[in-house]
Scaffold this motif. Structure first.
Motif, mmCIF file in Angstrom:
data_model
loop_
_atom_site.group_PDB
_atom_site.id
_atom_site.type_symbol
_atom_site.label_atom_id
_atom_site.label_comp_id
_atom_site.label_asym_id
_atom_site.label_seq_id
_atom_site.Cartn_x
_atom_site.Cartn_y
_atom_site.Cartn_z
ATOM 1 N N LEU A 1 -3.889 3.889 -1.280
ATOM 2 C CA LEU A 1 -3.568 2.653 -0.560
ATOM 3 C C LEU A 1 -4.673 2.290 0.420
ATOM 4 O O LEU A 1 -5.088 1.133 0.509
ATOM 5 N N ASN B 1 -6.767 -1.039 0.108
ATOM 6 C CA ASN B 1 -6.697 -2.006 1.204
ATOM 7 C C ASN B 1 -8.091 -2.318 1.738
ATOM 8 O O ASN B 1 -8.393 -3.458 2.108
ATOM 9 N N GLU C 1 -1.003 -5.678 0.997
ATOM 10 C CA GLU C 1 -0.715 -4.415 0.327
ATOM 11 C C GLU C 1 0.463 -4.543 -0.625
ATOM 12 O O GLU C 1 0.446 -4.002 -1.740
ATOM 13 N N ASN C 2 1.504 -5.261 -0.228
ATOM 14 C CA ASN C 2 2.671 -5.400 -1.094
ATOM 15 C C ASN C 2 2.345 -6.259 -2.306
ATOM 16 O O ASN C 2 2.824 -5.999 -3.409
ATOM 17 N N THR D 1 -2.065 2.239 7.152
ATOM 18 C CA THR D 1 -3.126 2.255 6.140
ATOM 19 C C THR D 1 -4.084 1.077 6.304
ATOM 20 O O THR D 1 -4.865 0.779 5.401
ATOM 21 N N ASP D 2 -4.031 0.411 7.448
ATOM 22 C CA ASP D 2 -4.898 -0.744 7.691
ATOM 23 C C ASP D 2 -6.295 -0.267 8.074
ATOM 24 O O ASP D 2 -6.467 0.409 9.099
ATOM 25 N N ASP E 1 3.098 3.922 3.909
ATOM 26 C CA ASP E 1 2.448 3.022 4.858
ATOM 27 C C ASP E 1 3.483 2.636 5.897
ATOM 28 O O ASP E 1 4.437 1.933 5.595
ATOM 29 N N ALA F 1 -6.714 -8.875 -5.333
ATOM 30 C CA ALA F 1 -5.695 -7.862 -5.580
ATOM 31 C C ALA F 1 -5.579 -7.514 -7.058
ATOM 32 O O ALA F 1 -5.399 -6.350 -7.417
ATOM 33 N N MET G 1 3.858 0.956 4.473
ATOM 34 C CA MET G 1 3.687 0.495 4.798
ATOM 35 C C MET G 1 4.443 0.920 5.115
ATOM 36 O O MET G 1 4.233 0.664 4.892
#
Length: 310
Positions: free
Chosen positions: A281, A285, A55-56, A228-229, A143, A295, A1
Motif C-alpha cells: 500500500l 500510494n 487508496e480505496n 500509509t500516506d 491503513d 490508479a 487505511m
C-alpha cells in the motif's frame, strides 16, 4: 487505511453521482469512455465500488482487474463518497463488491464496539453485519487513521502519544474530513477515551493534499492522516501513538453482497487479500501521490507482480 472509511460528507451531489455513474469512473473520478464493463463474463458479472480517496480507488481497481482476469464482467463505480453512501449501496445490491477496512466498518455498524485486533473485529462483524452482506478474508495490509502533527508542534508541546495532547489540545485546532468530527474513531473517541478536546475543528479533505497543506502551513496543528500516506515521512510529520487503540485494526477486506457474487468472485478476492501487504500500500500510494501514476496502471503492475494479473 485504518480507522474509518474516509470520505466526504453525505451530500445530494454525491448521491446523484452514485446513481448517475452507471458507466463507472476511473481512479481520477472521470467517466470512462464507453463504460467500464469488460471481460468475457464466464465468471459472472459484478459492480465494484470504492470510497472517494485515492487508496480505496486503487484497491477497487485491483479488485476489478483481478476479477476481469478471471473472466468476470466488471462494471466500476469508483470514487463515489463516504461509507454512509456506499455501504447502503452494497446492501441494496447496486454495488456487488467494495474494498473495506474492517475496524472502521465495525465501528460503523456498532458504535459501542471495544474490539481492537483483527480476529476480534472479524468475529464481531460476522455477528453484526446485516443479512445479505459478507466480509471476505482480510489482507495483512492495514491503513489506519491517525492524529498527526508537524514536528515543530510535537517539539513545542513534547508530543509523542495522543495522551500527551490532553493538557494542550484546547490551544490547538485539528483538521480532518467532515465525518471525523462526529465519529467515535474521531473527535468523539478522542474525548471519551483520551479526554482530549481541541480548541476547534476545521473541515478539510479526506486525509489528502488539503489536509497535508493545512498542517504544513499551520492552519491546523493536528490532522487526521492515514498511516500509509507518503506525505507523513516526506514532511517529517509526527504520528502520535494511539496507546488506547482508538483506531482499531484496519485490514483491507472485501465486502460483498452475497446475492451478487459467486464462488469465482469470492476466491479471486481472497487471493488478492492473501498477497496484499501494508508495504505494498505504501509503495503504491507513493507511486500515485509522488510519481503521479494513475490508479489503474499502478493496480495492473501490482497484480502482475503478485501473479494475479491477466
Amino acid at each position: 487505511m485504518k480507522s474509518m472509511i474516509r470520505a466526504a460528507a453525505v451530500t445530494a451531489s454525491a448521491l446523484l453521482a452514485l446513481t448517475a455513474c452507471g458507466g463507472g469512473t476511473s481512479g481520477s473520478g472521470s467517466p470512462l469512455s464507453g463504460g467500464s464493463s469488460s471481460g468475457a463474463g464466464k465468471g459472472g458479472s459484478v459492480t465494484v465500488g470504492s470510497a472517494n480517496f485515492p487508496e480505496n480507488v486503487l484497491v477497487g481497481e485491483i479488485y476489478a482487474q483481478a476479477l476481469q482476469a478471471k473472466g468476470v464482467t466488471v462494471q466500476k463505480k469508483l470514487n463515489i463518497g463516504a461509507r454512509e453512501i456506499i455501504f447502503k449501496s452494497v446492501q441494496s445490491g447496486e454495488l456487488s463488491v467494495l474494498p473495506e477496512y474492517n475496524g472502521a466498518l465495525l465501528a460503523y455498524v456498532d458504535k459501542a464496539t471495544k474490539a481492537t485486533t483483527t480476529d476480534e473485529v472479524g468475529s464481531e462483524l460476522k455477528k453484526k453485519l446485516p443479512s445479505g452482506l459478507e466480509l471476505l478474508n482480510p489482507a495483512a495490509a492495514e491503513d489506519k487513521d491517525s492524529v498527526t502533527v508537524a514536528k515543530a508542534t510535537a517539539d513545542r508541546y513534547h508530543l509523542q502519544k495522543i495522551d500527551d495532547l490532553k493538557p494542550v489540545a484546547k490551544q490547538l485546532v485539528i483538521g480532518g474530513p467532515p465525518e471525523f468530527k462526529t465519529r467515535r474513531q474521531g473527535l468523539v473517541g478522542l474525548k471519551d477515551l483520551y479526554g482530549v478536546e481541541f480548541k476547534a475543528f476545521k473541515s478539510l479533505d479526506v486525509a489528502g493534499p488539503v489536509s497535508v497543506s493545512a498542517l504544513k502551513k499551520g492552519d491546523v496543528q493536528a490532522a487526521d492522516l492515514f498511516t500509509t500516506d507518503p506525505a507523513v515521512g516526506k514532511n517529517g510529520f509526527v504520528t502520535l501513538q494511539d496507546t488506547k487503540n482508538l483506531f482499531s485494526a484496519q485490514n483491507v477486506t472485501p465486502l460483498v453482497n452475497t446475492s451478487k457474487v459467486n464462488d469465482t468472485v469470492k476466491s479471486t478476492l481472497n487471493a488478492v487479500s492473501a498477497k496484499l501487504t501494508t508495504q505494498d500500500l505504501l509503495e503504491m500510494n507513493t507511486k500515485m501521490s509522488v510519481d503521479k501514476e494513475d490508479a489503474d496502471a499502478v493496480a495492473k503492475a501490482w497484480l502482475q507482480k503478485a501473479g494475479l494479473g491477466g
